[in-house]
Motif scaffolding. Sequence first.
Motif, mmCIF file in Angstrom:
data_model
loop_
_atom_site.group_PDB
_atom_site.id
_atom_site.type_symbol
_atom_site.label_atom_id
_atom_site.label_comp_id
_atom_site.label_asym_id
_atom_site.label_seq_id
_atom_site.Cartn_x
_atom_site.Cartn_y
_atom_site.Cartn_z
ATOM 1 N N ASP A 193 0.770 -12.956 3.406
ATOM 2 C CA ASP A 193 -0.564 -13.536 3.214
ATOM 3 C C ASP A 193 -1.238 -13.667 4.570
ATOM 4 O OD1 ASP A 193 -0.515 -13.928 0.404
ATOM 5 O OD2 ASP A 193 0.791 -15.657 0.693
ATOM 6 N N ASN A 194 -2.401 -13.045 4.713
ATOM 7 C CA ASN A 194 -3.158 -13.068 5.962
ATOM 8 C C ASN A 194 -4.283 -14.105 5.858
ATOM 9 O OD1 ASN A 194 -4.630 -12.576 8.261
ATOM 10 N ND2 ASN A 194 -4.972 -10.411 7.856
ATOM 11 N N PRO A 195 -4.255 -15.180 6.668
ATOM 12 C CA PRO A 195 -5.305 -16.191 6.596
ATOM 13 C C PRO A 195 -6.562 -15.815 7.387
ATOM 14 C CG PRO A 195 -3.691 -16.854 8.220
ATOM 15 C CD PRO A 195 -3.183 -15.561 7.601
ATOM 16 N N LEU A 235 -4.527 -7.379 10.372
ATOM 17 C CA LEU A 235 -3.578 -7.553 11.466
ATOM 18 C C LEU A 235 -2.596 -6.385 11.502
ATOM 19 C CD1 LEU A 235 -2.666 -11.311 10.913
ATOM 20 C CD2 LEU A 235 -4.175 -10.385 12.671
ATOM 21 N N PRO A 236 -2.303 -5.869 12.701
ATOM 22 C CA PRO A 236 -1.322 -4.799 12.788
ATOM 23 C C PRO A 236 0.102 -5.356 12.704
ATOM 24 C CG PRO A 236 -2.179 -5.289 14.965
ATOM 25 C CD PRO A 236 -2.942 -6.146 13.988
ATOM 26 N N GLY A 296 18.205 -1.353 10.468
ATOM 27 C CA GLY A 296 17.268 -0.435 11.097
ATOM 28 C C GLY A 296 15.976 -1.121 11.492
ATOM 29 N N THR A 297 15.087 -0.320 12.037
ATOM 30 C CA THR A 297 13.774 -0.781 12.469
ATOM 31 C C THR A 297 12.722 0.195 11.981
ATOM 32 O OG1 THR A 297 14.724 -1.772 14.453
ATOM 33 C CG2 THR A 297 12.366 -1.339 14.487
ATOM 34 N N MET A 298 11.683 -0.338 11.402
ATOM 35 C CA MET A 298 10.522 0.459 11.013
ATOM 36 C C MET A 298 9.424 0.157 12.021
ATOM 37 S SD MET A 298 10.442 -0.214 6.897
ATOM 38 C CE MET A 298 8.799 0.458 6.796
ATOM 39 N N ALA A 299 9.132 1.103 12.898
ATOM 40 C CA ALA A 299 8.079 0.898 13.888
ATOM 41 C C ALA A 299 6.718 1.208 13.275
ATOM 42 C CB ALA A 299 8.313 1.798 15.099
ATOM 43 N N ASP A 300 5.737 0.366 13.569
ATOM 44 C CA ASP A 300 4.353 0.558 13.131
ATOM 45 C C ASP A 300 4.235 0.872 11.633
ATOM 46 O OD1 ASP A 300 1.620 0.653 13.499
ATOM 47 O OD2 ASP A 300 1.616 2.779 14.032
ATOM 48 N N PRO A 301 4.693 -0.061 10.767
ATOM 49 C CA PRO A 301 4.641 0.199 9.320
ATOM 50 C C PRO A 301 3.276 0.028 8.659
ATOM 51 C CG PRO A 301 5.699 -1.881 9.729
ATOM 52 C CD PRO A 301 5.393 -1.294 11.073
ATOM 53 N N GLY A 302 2.255 -0.358 9.420
ATOM 54 C CA GLY A 302 0.924 -0.444 8.818
ATOM 55 C C GLY A 302 0.182 -1.704 9.202
ATOM 56 N N TRP A 303 -0.711 -2.130 8.304
ATOM 57 C CA TRP A 303 -1.601 -3.255 8.547
ATOM 58 C C TRP A 303 -1.485 -4.261 7.414
ATOM 59 C CZ3 TRP A 303 -4.901 -3.461 12.812
ATOM 60 C CH2 TRP A 303 -4.960 -2.306 13.576
ATOM 61 N N ILE A 304 -1.831 -5.512 7.724
ATOM 62 C CA ILE A 304 -1.957 -6.555 6.711
ATOM 63 C C ILE A 304 -3.455 -6.749 6.501
ATOM 64 C CG2 ILE A 304 -1.476 -8.948 6.122
ATOM 65 C CD1 ILE A 304 0.835 -8.767 8.173
ATOM 66 N N GLU A 305 -3.899 -6.546 5.282
ATOM 67 C CA GLU A 305 -5.328 -6.614 4.972
ATOM 68 C C GLU A 305 -5.901 -8.003 5.223
ATOM 69 O OE1 GLU A 305 -7.280 -4.016 4.341
ATOM 70 O OE2 GLU A 305 -5.502 -2.791 4.602
ATOM 71 N N ALA A 306 -7.179 -8.058 5.520
ATOM 72 C CA ALA A 306 -7.870 -9.306 5.838
ATOM 73 C C ALA A 306 -7.966 -10.221 4.627
ATOM 74 C CB ALA A 306 -9.275 -9.003 6.362
ATOM 75 N N SER A 307 -7.686 -11.500 4.829
ATOM 76 C CA SER A 307 -7.892 -12.578 3.851
ATOM 77 C C SER A 307 -7.238 -12.352 2.498
ATOM 78 C CB SER A 307 -9.394 -12.819 3.649
ATOM 79 O OG SER A 307 -9.999 -13.139 4.875
ATOM 80 N N LYS A 308 -6.122 -11.633 2.463
ATOM 81 C CA LYS A 308 -5.415 -11.477 1.198
ATOM 82 C C LYS A 308 -3.955 -11.109 1.452
ATOM 83 C CE LYS A 308 -6.660 -6.672 0.196
ATOM 84 N NZ LYS A 308 -7.245 -5.793 -0.795
ATOM 85 N N ALA A 309 -3.210 -10.964 0.387
ATOM 86 C CA ALA A 309 -1.789 -10.624 0.498
ATOM 87 C C ALA A 309 -1.612 -9.104 0.511
ATOM 88 C CB ALA A 309 -1.012 -11.217 -0.663
ATOM 89 N N THR A 310 -0.694 -8.647 1.331
ATOM 90 C CA THR A 310 -0.346 -7.233 1.423
ATOM 91 C C THR A 310 1.149 -7.112 1.206
ATOM 92 O OG1 THR A 310 -2.124 -6.829 3.011
ATOM 93 C CG2 THR A 310 -0.347 -5.200 2.932
ATOM 94 N N THR A 311 1.570 -6.124 0.422
ATOM 95 C CA THR A 311 2.986 -5.891 0.184
ATOM 96 C C THR A 311 3.437 -4.671 0.980
ATOM 97 O OG1 THR A 311 2.843 -6.844 -2.036
ATOM 98 C CG2 THR A 311 4.731 -5.433 -1.579
ATOM 99 N N LEU A 312 4.501 -4.847 1.742
ATOM 100 C CA LEU A 312 5.093 -3.772 2.531
ATOM 101 C C LEU A 312 6.474 -3.455 1.976
ATOM 102 C CD1 LEU A 312 4.259 -5.281 6.036
ATOM 103 C CD2 LEU A 312 3.034 -3.429 4.908
ATOM 104 N N GLU A 313 6.765 -2.166 1.794
ATOM 105 C CA GLU A 313 8.064 -1.750 1.266
ATOM 106 C C GLU A 313 9.017 -1.455 2.419
ATOM 107 O OE1 GLU A 313 10.133 1.458 -1.759
ATOM 108 O OE2 GLU A 313 8.162 1.904 -0.943
ATOM 109 N N ILE A 314 10.272 -1.878 2.250
ATOM 110 C CA ILE A 314 11.320 -1.587 3.223
ATOM 111 C C ILE A 314 12.352 -0.701 2.526
ATOM 112 C CG2 ILE A 314 13.081 -2.541 4.759
ATOM 113 C CD1 ILE A 314 11.538 -5.207 4.588
ATOM 114 N N PRO A 315 12.285 0.616 2.734
ATOM 115 C CA PRO A 315 13.273 1.511 2.120
ATOM 116 C C PRO A 315 14.445 1.769 3.071
ATOM 117 C CG PRO A 315 11.488 2.799 3.027
ATOM 118 C CD PRO A 315 11.180 1.352 3.325
#
Length: 159
Positions: A48-50, A55-56, A74-93
């Motif tokens: 959740d991005n307040p 945010l990167p 492991g490490t996932m480098a630069d997996p994306g962005w968190i969208e402004a003022s809402k929740a973002t889901t990131l997958e870890i495969p």
Amino acid sequence: MSSLINKAKGFVAEKVAHVQKPEASLKGVSIKNVGRDGAQFHSDVSVDNPYSHRLPVCEITYTLKSADRIVASGTMADPGWIEASKATTLEIPFKVPYDFLISLLRDIGRDWDIDYVFDVGLTIDLPIIGNFTIPLSTKGELKLPSFTNFFSGDKDSDS
């Protein structure tokens, strides 16, 4: 002069401590795909991005443990962005070879599941503060596919 510097440090520390920070939650681990050379697992992190700007995400580090052994990390480098003022889901495969899963047979036992601990570090670049890591952890029980699933024609996306 020294007391003025200490007061300034205290003021900045207090202001930074009260700055809103993103909050995250971690879902359990599940099997995504089964192939001839291993099993593909994944988990999701909801963040959740307040802030009113995106945010990167600098990196995501992960470790899956079972029976005090590291199953995958492991490490996932630069997996994306968190969208402004809402929740973002990131997958870890991540992928685990069958030979390693077979070595965990002591833990699997008669019920064909693995008790696990999944630790994740989500590093985000926050304005003014800099890199901020949110530590996450979840425990659970993962049911493994049976040998009949393996020989029934399930295909791995990497094959």
